[in-house]
Design an enzyme around this catalytic site. Structure first.
Site, PDB file in Angstrom:
ATOM      1  N   THR A  46       0.959  -0.972   0.045  1.00 20.27           N
ATOM      2  CA  THR A  46       0.217  -0.171  -0.468  1.00 20.27           C
ATOM      3  C   THR A  46       0.632   1.362   0.238  1.00 20.27           C
ATOM      4  O   THR A  46       0.359   2.313  -0.751  1.00 20.27           O
ATOM      5  CB  THR A  46      -0.903   0.414   1.466  1.00 20.27           C
ATOM      6  OG1 THR A  46      -1.581  -1.096   1.002  1.00 20.27           O
ATOM      7  CG2 THR A  46      -2.177   1.104   1.563  1.00 20.27           C
ATOM      8  N   CYS A  47       2.046   0.803   0.571  1.00 24.12           N
ATOM      9  CA  CYS A  47       2.693   2.508   0.939  1.00 24.12           C
ATOM     10  C   CYS A  47       4.075   2.694  -1.162  1.00 24.12           C
ATOM     11  O   CYS A  47       3.820   4.173  -1.207  1.00 24.12           O
ATOM     12  CB  CYS A  47       4.099   2.025   1.923  1.00 24.12           C
ATOM     13  SG  CYS A  47       3.279   2.260   3.380  1.00 24.12           S
ATOM     14  N   THR A  48       3.967   1.844  -1.618  1.00 23.86           N
ATOM     15  CA  THR A  48       4.338   1.818  -2.817  1.00 23.86           C
ATOM     16  C   THR A  48       2.863   2.572  -3.614  1.00 23.86           C
ATOM     17  O   THR A  48       3.040   3.281  -4.370  1.00 23.86           O
ATOM     18  CB  THR A  48       4.848   0.233  -3.314  1.00 23.86           C
ATOM     19  OG1 THR A  48       5.947   0.334  -2.389  1.00 23.86           O
ATOM     20  CG2 THR A  48       4.926   0.683  -4.915  1.00 23.86           C
TER      21      THR A  48
END
Length: 158
Positions: A46-48
């Site tokens: 999700t961070c990417t």
């Protein structure tokens, strides 16, 4: 947690920008609003997606005079590698000493993974006077921010 209407905690921290520089929030406020996008960890799903979405929409933020800065507890060297692999052109602040997640009160842990002290997924828009004009904290680490609302808040920041 700091929230809309509060003074944003000022800070100086390493900035991964292809090199490693120093980023002081208050020194960038005259250039327009600053969007602080806290994320738990580089190289994770999700961070990417979140950082790549900010990159894809960067033009819209620049059009309203906003500077987007990602913030995580990763070391600046890891953040530079993350920027390179994902073709990110905006800077990523390294909060490796975990001072910012404490100051902004977005400290969380992932006990199932044995991880203590990472950033919650959170976004703050800071105006030229150092006031937080928008805040959002995800209900869990898998939720992405409302990008359009963040951009609108940056446009409205005075």
């Amino acid at each position: 947690m700091v929230s809309t209407g509060d003074d944003a905690p000022d800070f100086t921290a390493p900035l991964a920008n292809g090199d490693v520089a120093e980023f002081t929030l208050s020194e960038h406020l005259d250039d327009g609003p600053v969007v602080l996008a806290f994320f738990p960890a580089a190289f994770t799903g999700t961070c990417t997606t979140e950082m790549c979405t900010f990159q894809d929409q960067l033009g819209g933020f620049e059009d309203v005079g906003a500077t987007v800065v990602g913030v995580s507890v990763d070391l600046p060297f890891a953040l530079n590698e993350f920027r390179d692999q994902e073709d990110l052109t905006f800077g990523l602040v390294s909060d490796h000493e975990k001072e910012l997640i404490e100051a902004y009160d977005v400290w969380t842990s992932m006990p199932d993974l044995g991880v203590e002290g990472v950033a919650e997924r959170a976004v703050f828009v800071v105006n030229s006077e150092g006031e937080i004009t928008y805040d959002w904290v995800g209900e869990n680490l898998g939720v992405e921010p409302p990008y359009e609302a963040v951009r609108d808040a940056a446009a409205d920041a005075e």
